[in-house]
Design a protein around this motif. Structure first.
Motif, PDB file in Angstrom:
ATOM      1  N   LEU A   1     -12.391  -0.108   5.081  1.00  0.00           N
ATOM      2  CA  LEU A   1     -11.882  -0.524   6.391  1.00  0.00           C
ATOM      3  C   LEU A   1     -11.715   0.682   7.315  1.00  0.00           C
ATOM      4  CD1 LEU A   1      -9.078  -3.122   5.524  1.00  0.00           C
ATOM      5  CD2 LEU A   1     -11.152  -3.575   6.838  1.00  0.00           C
ATOM      6  N   ASP A   2     -11.175   1.748   6.771  1.00  0.00           N
ATOM      7  CA  ASP A   2     -10.911   2.947   7.559  1.00  0.00           C
ATOM      8  C   ASP A   2     -12.202   3.639   7.985  1.00  0.00           C
ATOM      9  OD1 ASP A   2      -9.103   4.813   8.725  1.00  0.00           O
ATOM     10  OD2 ASP A   2      -9.430   6.184   7.064  1.00  0.00           O
ATOM     11  N   ALA A   3     -13.247   3.470   7.200  1.00  0.00           N
ATOM     12  CA  ALA A   3     -14.518   4.138   7.495  1.00  0.00           C
ATOM     13  C   ALA A   3     -15.246   3.518   8.681  1.00  0.00           C
ATOM     14  CB  ALA A   3     -15.418   4.101   6.263  1.00  0.00           C
ATOM     15  N   VAL A   4     -14.863   2.308   9.062  1.00  0.00           N
ATOM     16  CA  VAL A   4     -15.547   1.630  10.171  1.00  0.00           C
ATOM     17  C   VAL A   4     -15.411   2.435  11.462  1.00  0.00           C
ATOM     18  CG1 VAL A   4     -15.652  -0.444  11.590  1.00  0.00           C
ATOM     19  CG2 VAL A   4     -15.258  -0.654   9.131  1.00  0.00           C
ATOM     20  N   VAL A   5     -14.206   2.876  11.777  1.00  0.00           N
ATOM     21  CA  VAL A   5     -14.010   3.681  12.988  1.00  0.00           C
ATOM     22  C   VAL A   5     -13.162   4.936  12.735  1.00  0.00           C
ATOM     23  CG1 VAL A   5     -14.294   1.795  14.628  1.00  0.00           C
ATOM     24  CG2 VAL A   5     -12.041   2.239  13.661  1.00  0.00           C
ATOM     25  N   GLY A   6     -12.643   5.085  11.520  1.00  0.00           N
ATOM     26  CA  GLY A   6     -11.826   6.252  11.199  1.00  0.00           C
ATOM     27  C   GLY A   6     -12.587   7.226  10.323  1.00  0.00           C
ATOM     28  N   ASP A   7     -11.852   8.039   9.558  1.00  0.00           N
ATOM     29  CA  ASP A   7     -12.519   9.023   8.707  1.00  0.00           C
ATOM     30  C   ASP A   7     -12.688   8.527   7.277  1.00  0.00           C
ATOM     31  OD1 ASP A   7      -9.913   9.146   7.882  1.00  0.00           O
ATOM     32  OD2 ASP A   7      -9.522  11.129   8.712  1.00  0.00           O
ATOM     33  N   GLY A   8     -12.209   7.318   6.989  1.00  0.00           N
ATOM     34  CA  GLY A   8     -12.455   6.703   5.685  1.00  0.00           C
ATOM     35  C   GLY A   8     -11.593   7.195   4.549  1.00  0.00           C
ATOM     36  N   ASP A   9     -10.577   8.011   4.843  1.00  0.00           N
ATOM     37  CA  ASP A   9      -9.800   8.589   3.748  1.00  0.00           C
ATOM     38  C   ASP A   9      -8.494   7.860   3.454  1.00  0.00           C
ATOM     39  OD1 ASP A   9      -8.242   9.286   5.919  1.00  0.00           O
ATOM     40  OD2 ASP A   9      -7.979  11.385   5.326  1.00  0.00           O
ATOM     41  N   LEU A  10      -8.216   6.776   4.185  1.00  0.00           N
ATOM     42  CA  LEU A  10      -6.936   6.090   3.992  1.00  0.00           C
ATOM     43  C   LEU A  10      -6.762   5.593   2.564  1.00  0.00           C
ATOM     44  CD1 LEU A  10      -4.313   4.901   5.196  1.00  0.00           C
ATOM     45  CD2 LEU A  10      -5.594   2.795   5.614  1.00  0.00           C
ATOM     46  N   GLY A  11      -7.765   4.903   2.041  1.00  0.00           N
ATOM     47  CA  GLY A  11      -7.667   4.365   0.694  1.00  0.00           C
ATOM     48  C   GLY A  11      -7.463   5.450  -0.344  1.00  0.00           C
ATOM     49  N   TYR A  12      -8.255   6.515  -0.236  1.00  0.00           N
ATOM     50  CA  TYR A  12      -8.150   7.632  -1.179  1.00  0.00           C
ATOM     51  C   TYR A  12      -6.774   8.291  -1.093  1.00  0.00           C
ATOM     52  CZ  TYR A  12      -9.029  12.116  -3.438  1.00  0.00           C
ATOM     53  OH  TYR A  12      -8.945  13.212  -4.259  1.00  0.00           O
ATOM     54  N   SER A  13      -6.333   8.567   0.129  1.00  0.00           N
ATOM     55  CA  SER A  13      -5.059   9.256   0.319  1.00  0.00           C
ATOM     56  C   SER A  13      -3.889   8.454  -0.235  1.00  0.00           C
ATOM     57  CB  SER A  13      -4.840   9.542   1.807  1.00  0.00           C
ATOM     58  OG  SER A  13      -5.811  10.418   2.306  1.00  0.00           O
ATOM     59  N   LEU A  14      -3.831   7.165   0.113  1.00  0.00           N
ATOM     60  CA  LEU A  14      -2.729   6.334  -0.367  1.00  0.00           C
ATOM     61  C   LEU A  14      -2.763   6.192  -1.887  1.00  0.00           C
ATOM     62  CD1 LEU A  14      -2.511   3.406   2.236  1.00  0.00           C
ATOM     63  CD2 LEU A  14      -1.069   5.441   2.061  1.00  0.00           C
ATOM     64  N   ALA A  15      -3.947   5.990  -2.436  1.00  0.00           N
ATOM     65  CA  ALA A  15      -4.067   5.808  -3.887  1.00  0.00           C
ATOM     66  C   ALA A  15      -3.611   7.051  -4.642  1.00  0.00           C
ATOM     67  CB  ALA A  15      -5.499   5.454  -4.259  1.00  0.00           C
ATOM     68  N   ARG A  16      -4.031   8.238  -4.169  1.00  0.00           N
ATOM     69  CA  ARG A  16      -3.637   9.472  -4.860  1.00  0.00           C
ATOM     70  C   ARG A  16      -2.128   9.682  -4.806  1.00  0.00           C
ATOM     71  NH1 ARG A  16      -8.161   8.647  -5.318  1.00  0.00           N
ATOM     72  NH2 ARG A  16      -7.129   7.423  -6.940  1.00  0.00           N
ATOM     73  N   GLY A  17      -1.524   9.394  -3.664  1.00  0.00           N
ATOM     74  CA  GLY A  17      -0.080   9.568  -3.551  1.00  0.00           C
ATOM     75  C   GLY A  17       0.698   8.593  -4.391  1.00  0.00           C
ATOM     76  N   PHE A  18       0.316   7.339  -4.327  1.00  0.00           N
ATOM     77  CA  PHE A  18       1.082   6.321  -5.051  1.00  0.00           C
ATOM     78  C   PHE A  18       0.772   6.302  -6.543  1.00  0.00           C
ATOM     79  CE2 PHE A  18       1.834   4.562  -0.747  1.00  0.00           C
ATOM     80  CZ  PHE A  18       3.214   4.478  -0.834  1.00  0.00           C
ATOM     81  N   GLU A  19      -0.347   6.901  -6.950  1.00  0.00           N
ATOM     82  CA  GLU A  19      -0.579   7.102  -8.383  1.00  0.00           C
ATOM     83  C   GLU A  19       0.514   7.980  -8.971  1.00  0.00           C
ATOM     84  OE1 GLU A  19      -5.446   6.925  -9.071  1.00  0.00           O
ATOM     85  OE2 GLU A  19      -4.447   8.837  -8.704  1.00  0.00           O
ATOM     86  N   ILE A  20       0.907   8.994  -8.215  1.00  0.00           N
ATOM     87  CA  ILE A  20       1.970   9.885  -8.672  1.00  0.00           C
ATOM     88  C   ILE A  20       3.294   9.139  -8.768  1.00  0.00           C
ATOM     89  CG2 ILE A  20       3.325  11.924  -8.053  1.00  0.00           C
ATOM     90  CD1 ILE A  20       0.562  12.506  -9.141  1.00  0.00           C
ATOM     91  N   VAL A  21       3.554   8.286  -7.795  1.00  0.00           N
ATOM     92  CA  VAL A  21       4.779   7.482  -7.828  1.00  0.00           C
ATOM     93  C   VAL A  21       4.830   6.657  -9.111  1.00  0.00           C
ATOM     94  CG1 VAL A  21       6.035   5.586  -6.727  1.00  0.00           C
ATOM     95  CG2 VAL A  21       5.022   7.397  -5.319  1.00  0.00           C
ATOM     96  N   LEU A  22       3.711   6.042  -9.461  1.00  0.00           N
ATOM     97  CA  LEU A  22       3.664   5.207 -10.662  1.00  0.00           C
ATOM     98  C   LEU A  22       3.754   6.040 -11.939  1.00  0.00           C
ATOM     99  CD1 LEU A  22       0.886   2.658  -9.591  1.00  0.00           C
ATOM    100  CD2 LEU A  22       3.343   2.236  -9.759  1.00  0.00           C
ATOM    101  N   SER A  23       3.057   7.170 -11.969  1.00  0.00           N
ATOM    102  CA  SER A  23       3.058   7.985 -13.193  1.00  0.00           C
ATOM    103  C   SER A  23       4.417   8.632 -13.450  1.00  0.00           C
ATOM    104  CB  SER A  23       1.974   9.064 -13.118  1.00  0.00           C
ATOM    105  OG  SER A  23       2.254   9.999 -12.090  1.00  0.00           O
ATOM    106  N   ASP A  24       5.153   8.941 -12.368  1.00  0.00           N
ATOM    107  CA  ASP A  24       6.468   9.566 -12.517  1.00  0.00           C
ATOM    108  C   ASP A  24       7.612   8.559 -12.388  1.00  0.00           C
ATOM    109  OD1 ASP A  24       5.085  11.911 -12.736  1.00  0.00           O
ATOM    110  OD2 ASP A  24       5.565  12.656 -10.732  1.00  0.00           O
ATOM    111  N   TRP A  25       7.294   7.293 -12.458  1.00  0.00           N
ATOM    112  CA  TRP A  25       8.235   6.206 -12.176  1.00  0.00           C
ATOM    113  C   TRP A  25       9.573   6.354 -12.887  1.00  0.00           C
ATOM    114  CZ3 TRP A  25       8.485   2.782  -8.461  1.00  0.00           C
ATOM    115  CH2 TRP A  25       9.317   1.664  -8.600  1.00  0.00           C
ATOM    116  N   ASP A  26       9.540   6.627 -14.176  1.00  0.00           N
ATOM    117  CA  ASP A  26      10.779   6.658 -14.960  1.00  0.00           C
ATOM    118  C   ASP A  26      11.641   7.891 -14.685  1.00  0.00           C
ATOM    119  OD1 ASP A  26      10.148   4.251 -16.162  1.00  0.00           O
ATOM    120  OD2 ASP A  26       9.148   5.205 -17.866  1.00  0.00           O
ATOM    121  N   SER A  27      11.085   8.881 -14.003  1.00  0.00           N
ATOM    122  CA  SER A  27      11.824  10.128 -13.786  1.00  0.00           C
ATOM    123  C   SER A  27      12.691  10.119 -12.528  1.00  0.00           C
ATOM    124  CB  SER A  27      10.844  11.304 -13.689  1.00  0.00           C
ATOM    125  OG  SER A  27      10.102  11.252 -12.478  1.00  0.00           O
ATOM    126  N   TYR A  28      12.514   9.125 -11.665  1.00  0.00           N
ATOM    127  CA  TYR A  28      13.238   9.136 -10.393  1.00  0.00           C
ATOM    128  C   TYR A  28      14.724   8.821 -10.563  1.00  0.00           C
ATOM    129  CZ  TYR A  28       8.595   9.255  -8.353  1.00  0.00           C
ATOM    130  OH  TYR A  28       7.314   9.606  -8.033  1.00  0.00           O
TER     131      TYR A  28
END
Length: 214
Positions: A28-55
């Motif tokens: 969706l972002d690649a249509v008129v943007g730089d296309g990195d929205l999906g990648y950026s959000l996924a990489r950030g929230f992967e960390i949230v999930l992997s570190d879930w129990d430590s918060y």
């Protein structure tokens, strides 16, 4: 009244939805943007999930603040500061609370919206995720006045989010990489707005199955 467990459910759903929709959001972002929205959000929230129990779960504010720090440190581009600011501003509204009311939720969303506006120098109508977040906050507030239950509120919010995301299609983007395309941005929905709609729809679809004991 919303418990810490409910807040955890919301954050985990946001994170899992971002990871699961990496390609969709990116396309969706690649249509008129730089296309990195999906990648950026996924990489950030992967960390949230992997570190879930430590918060730290001392209270809702502390938990959200820890998530915000994780997001900001890992999400690239403009998405990290925007989403991190949203979580931090929301956290500040409910400091020291272990349970929150519907009115608290509205206040958290309003604070997140104000933070995003300030951080991104954006306004409503600029064709951003704000054009979904603001109507959702309005819907929750209206449903609370009508004394709707939580499930009804989340369902109504999902309908509002989808309609608001669709309504960004004829807009001209005025912020972000898409703004450089000018009128070419007309005819495609804003990727960030759609992402928020997909997240709210996931919350609505799974709300009644959430684990209130975790």
């Amino acid at each position: 009244m919303t418990s810490l467990a409910d807040v955890e459910f919301v954050v985990r759903t946001i994170a899992q939805t971002a990871v699961d929709n990496e390609k969709y959001f990116g396309d969706l972002d690649a249509v008129v943007g730089d296309g990195d929205l999906g990648y950026s959000l996924a990489r950030g929230f992967e960390i949230v999930l992997s570190d879930w129990d430590s918060y730290d779960r001392t209270d809702i504010s502390t938990f959200l603040s820890k998530v915000a720090i994780a997001i900001t440190s890992r999400i690239g581009g403009t998405s990290g500061p925007i989403w991190g600011t949203a979580f931090l501003r929301a956290a500040a509204v409910v400091r020291d609370k272990t349970d929150i009311t519907g009115n608290d939720v509205v206040a958290m969303l309003r604070a997140a919206i104000a933070g995003i506006m300030a951080r991104g120098n954006a306004e409503l109508g600029d064709k951003t995720l704000l054009d979904v977040l603001a109507p959702v906050a309005d819907t929750i507030e209206a449903e609370l006045v009508g004394e709707s239950g939580a499930s009804e509120i989340v369902a109504a919010s999902a309908q509002t989010a989808r309609a608001a995301a669709d309504a960004t299609t004829p807009m001209i983007a005025r912020r972000g990489r898409a703004a450089y395309t000018g009128e070419r941005s007309i005819g495609s929905p804003d990727a960030g707005a759609v992402a928020v709609a997909v997240i709210v729809e996931a919350l609505a679809a799974n709300w009644d199955q959430r684990d209130r004991t975790s």
